[in-house]
Every structure is written in structure tokens, then in C-alpha cells.
Design a protein around this motif. Structure first.
Motif, PDB file in Angstrom:
ATOM      1  N   VAL A  35       0.736  -1.188  -0.112  1.00 17.37           N
ATOM      2  CA  VAL A  35       0.030   0.073  -0.053  1.00 17.37           C
ATOM      3  C   VAL A  35       0.866   1.254  -0.094  1.00 17.37           C
ATOM      4  N   THR A  36       0.558   2.084  -0.837  1.00 18.64           N
ATOM      5  CA  THR A  36       1.382   3.430  -1.123  1.00 18.64           C
ATOM      6  C   THR A  36       0.382   4.636  -0.730  1.00 18.64           C
ATOM      7  N   ASP A  37       1.177   5.639  -0.055  1.00 16.63           N
ATOM      8  CA  ASP A  37       0.448   7.017   0.293  1.00 16.63           C
ATOM      9  C   ASP A  37      -0.332   6.663   1.365  1.00 16.63           C
ATOM     10  N   LEU A  38      -0.533   5.490   1.996  1.00 19.12           N
ATOM     11  CA  LEU A  38      -1.570   5.457   3.182  1.00 19.12           C
ATOM     12  C   LEU A  38      -1.080   4.543   3.886  1.00 19.12           C
ATOM     13  N   VAL A  39      -1.484   4.481   5.365  1.00 19.20           N
ATOM     14  CA  VAL A  39      -1.201   3.518   6.498  1.00 19.20           C
ATOM     15  C   VAL A  39      -2.353   2.755   6.350  1.00 19.20           C
ATOM     16  N   GLY A  40      -2.172   1.347   6.410  1.00 18.34           N
ATOM     17  CA  GLY A  40      -3.219   0.475   6.257  1.00 18.34           C
ATOM     18  C   GLY A  40      -2.502  -1.029   6.081  1.00 18.34           C
ATOM     19  N   VAL A  41      -3.687  -1.720   5.382  1.00 14.88           N
ATOM     20  CA  VAL A  41      -3.545  -2.976   5.048  1.00 14.88           C
ATOM     21  C   VAL A  41      -4.134  -3.449   3.607  1.00 14.88           C
ATOM     22  N   ALA A  42      -3.541  -4.031   2.767  1.00 13.74           N
ATOM     23  CA  ALA A  42      -4.062  -4.366   1.775  1.00 13.74           C
ATOM     24  C   ALA A  42      -4.031  -5.904   1.307  1.00 13.74           C
ATOM     25  N   LEU A  43      -5.068  -6.618   0.986  1.00 13.88           N
ATOM     26  CA  LEU A  43      -5.158  -8.021   0.951  1.00 13.88           C
ATOM     27  C   LEU A  43      -5.678  -8.198  -0.553  1.00 13.88           C
ATOM     28  N   LYS A  44      -4.575  -9.196  -1.324  1.00 15.06           N
ATOM     29  CA  LYS A  44      -5.040  -9.646  -2.625  1.00 15.06           C
ATOM     30  C   LYS A  44      -6.123 -10.845  -2.439  1.00 15.06           C
ATOM     31  N   VAL A  45      -6.824 -10.594  -3.535  1.00 15.35           N
ATOM     32  CA  VAL A  45      -8.018 -11.383  -3.773  1.00 15.35           C
ATOM     33  C   VAL A  45      -8.040 -11.946  -5.305  1.00 15.35           C
ATOM     34  N   ARG A  46      -8.576 -13.095  -5.457  1.00 14.03           N
ATOM     35  CA  ARG A  46      -8.627 -13.700  -6.893  1.00 14.03           C
ATOM     36  C   ARG A  46     -10.042 -13.676  -7.329  1.00 14.03           C
ATOM     37  N   GLU A  47     -11.120 -13.524  -6.100  1.00 16.42           N
ATOM     38  CA  GLU A  47     -12.495 -13.561  -6.841  1.00 16.42           C
ATOM     39  C   GLU A  47     -13.317 -12.329  -5.992  1.00 16.42           C
ATOM     40  N   GLN A  48     -14.468 -12.008  -6.520  1.00 16.32           N
ATOM     41  CA  GLN A  48     -14.943 -10.956  -5.672  1.00 16.32           C
ATOM     42  C   GLN A  48     -15.670 -11.429  -4.407  1.00 16.32           C
ATOM     43  N   LYS A  49     -16.213 -12.541  -4.538  1.00 14.54           N
ATOM     44  CA  LYS A  49     -16.769 -13.336  -3.218  1.00 14.54           C
ATOM     45  C   LYS A  49     -15.789 -13.082  -2.009  1.00 14.54           C
ATOM     46  N   THR A  50     -14.596 -13.548  -2.379  1.00 13.40           N
ATOM     47  CA  THR A  50     -13.516 -13.618  -1.240  1.00 13.40           C
ATOM     48  C   THR A  50     -13.309 -12.022  -0.958  1.00 13.40           C
TER      49      THR A  50
END
Length: 296
Positions: free
Chosen positions: A228-243
Motif C-alpha cells: 500500500v502506498t501513500d496511506l497507512v493500512g493493510v491491503a489483501l490480494k484476492v482472486r474473486e469478488q466473493k473473497t
């Protein structure tokens, strides 16, 4: 003398009215939390259609919860999804926890009962400190439920009773509608369905991001993260919308505890300020391959 008779009549009417109100409250019993909810900061929506339980003419389109209840519901659901249980099991677990504790992680209860499911150390559910952990308690409940032969074909209240052995075996059924809605939303079958209005947390910055990431790992295991750039937080990778919606709804449900102020996924975002989901109109909105949670 007439004044005295009037005063006596007023007193008698007051006693009768008080007795009537008390009798009504006693009759309502466990229904009181649904009829007289305290301040609710969160709402879980049913999606495009209301949910009606079989044999009931009533419909439920949304579920009001406070921040503790929605966080616990999200954790119960995440534990089940991580284990790969059928959605029916999620409904049974949520209905059971609602009846047993109103989705609150109680420190005590009847005899030595503890936690979301009011499990008892003396009955082999685990040590008190283990049962007090919502993740442990949910795991223990799912383990016991999956051992029940034919639970999938039972009514929710019958399946729950096989695990809980309650003195009120029909009590779980009244939470089926709400539990269906929660299971649908928290398992990612509905989009933008978990909304919360939260106040700024005492947890900020890097500390908040680290705590959030730790919470994700505890509930979901080792999920793939993204930079994640320009913010403090968490980003999670997903392969499908449901997840993606499973993670996004979980983030909102735990926003109060972890200082989350914004969640974005699939060109939609929830903000603590608005308390709701909206389409991202500016450039650079989150796509469908990752869920971004920004903290204060």
C-alpha cells in the motif's frame, strides 16, 4: 370520602398497569433484545431480497448490531469460512451465539458458562481462557456440530440443540432470519452489505495497521498481502469478488476495534465518516484484485 375513593382507584390502576407491564416483559423474555435494541452502530443488509424463515410470515431485511456484536459475528463467520464449512453451519453458529450471548463475549453465565456460545469448562469445552477466545469458541462449536450425524438436514434449532443441550431447545429458531442475513453478507454473497458508523479509535498509525494485520491473520490465516502506498493500512490480494467482499465486510465489522477509517474494494468504498458504502468516483479507486483498509 369521595377524594379518598378517587385516590384509592388511582393507586389500584397504577398497580394493575405495573403488573401488566411486568407480565408483558416476562412474556417477551428473550425477544427483548430484538424489540428494544440499545444504540446500534452497524447494520447488515439482506441484499436484493428479504429473508423469510419457513412457516413465518415475517420478513427481515436488515440486522442492527453494535460494534462488539458485528465484530464477533464476523469472526465466527471467518473461522467457519477458513475451515470450509457449508453456509448452513455459519447460520447455525450465528443463531446459537445470538441466543446464548447476544453475540457478546461474556465473561460468565449460567454456572461455569463462558463466552459467545456459553461453553462450560466442566463439560469438556476447554480451559476458561481458551473458551474466552472467540476464535477458539467458534472452532470448538463447528467441530462439535460437524460431528452430529445429519445436522445439515435438521432445522437450525435442532442442529444447535444437538451441540448445546439447552433447557430451551426451540430458542435458537427465532434467530434464523437474522443469521441467514449475516451469513450471506459476511460470506461475501452480498456486496456492500455491512455498514458501520464508528468513532475514531485510540489506535492510530503504524500500531493500528499492525494490530489490524494481526487480527486478519488470527481470523483468516496467512492471506496474501499487497503493498500500500501513500496511506497507512493493510491491503489483501484476492482472486474473486466473493473473497474480496468477505475481507471487506470483515474489515468494516472490525473497524471500531482496529482504527479503520476507510475500506475500498471493487471500485466501492466505505468510510467511517459516512458509515456506508458508495461508488468511488475519483481516479485511482480500488479494483477487484485487492481489498484496501486504511487506518487513522
Amino acid at each position: 370520602m369521595r377524594t379518598r375513593h378517587v385516590l384509592i382507584a388511582i393507586v389500584v390502576l397504577g398497580i394493575v398497569a405495573t403488573a401488566g407491564i411486568y407480565a408483558l416483559l416476562q412474556k417477551l423474555g428473550d425477544h427483548l433484545p430484538a424489540l428494544l435494541p440499545p444504540g446500534r452502530a452497524c447494520v447488515i443488509d439482506a441484499g436484493s431480497a428479504p429473508v423469510a424463515s419457513s412457516g413465518s410470515s415475517s420478513t427481515v431485511t436488515s440486522v442492527p448490531l453494535d460494534s462488539e456484536q458485528v465484530a464477533n459475528a464476523a469472526t465466527i463467520t471467518a473461522v467457519g469460512l477458513r475451515r470450509g464449512v457449508p453456509r448452513r453451519a455459519l447460520v447455525v453458529a450465528l443463531a446459537t451465539a445470538w441466543q446464548e450471548s447476544k453475540l457478546e463475549n461474556l465473561a460468565g453465565g449460567d454456572r461455569d458458562s463462558i463466552g459467545l456460545f456459553q461453553q462450560r469448562p466442566s463439560q469438556g469445552w476447554g480451559k476458561p481462557e481458551q473458551i474466552a477466545d472467540p476464535r477458539y469458541a467458534a472452532n470448538a462449536f463447528y467441530t462439535a456440530l460437524l460431528k452430529v450425524k445429519g445436522w445439515e438436514k435438521m432445522r437450525v434449532t435442532d442442529a444447535a440443540q444437538e451441540v448445546q443441550r439447552s433447557a430451551h431447545p426451540e430458542a435458537y429458531e427465532k434467530w434464523v432470519d437474522e443469521s441467514e442475513i449475516m451469513a450471506r453478507a459476511l460470506s461475501g454473497e452480498a456486496t456492500g452489505a455491512v455498514s458501520c458508523t464508528v468513532t475514531e479509535s485510540s489506535s492510530h498509525g503504524v500500531e493500528a495497521a499492525q494490530t489490524l494485520a494481526a487480527g486478519v491473520k488470527l481470523d483468516w490465516g496467512n492471506v496474501s498481502t499487497a503493498d500500500v502506498t501513500d496511506l497507512v493500512g493493510v491491503a489483501l490480494k484476492v482472486r474473486e469478488q466473493k473473497t474480496g467482499w468477505q475481507y471487506a465486510h470483515w474489515m468494516v465489522a472490525h473497524a471500531q476495534d482496529h482504527g479503520v477509517k476507510r475500506v475500498a474494494f471493487n471500485d466501492m468504498e466505505w468510510t467511517a465518516k459516512s458509515g456506508s458504502w458508495a461508488r468511488i468516483t475519483q481516479r485511482g479507486g480500488a479494483g477487484g484484485d485487492r481489498v484496501v483498509a486504511e487506518v487513522y
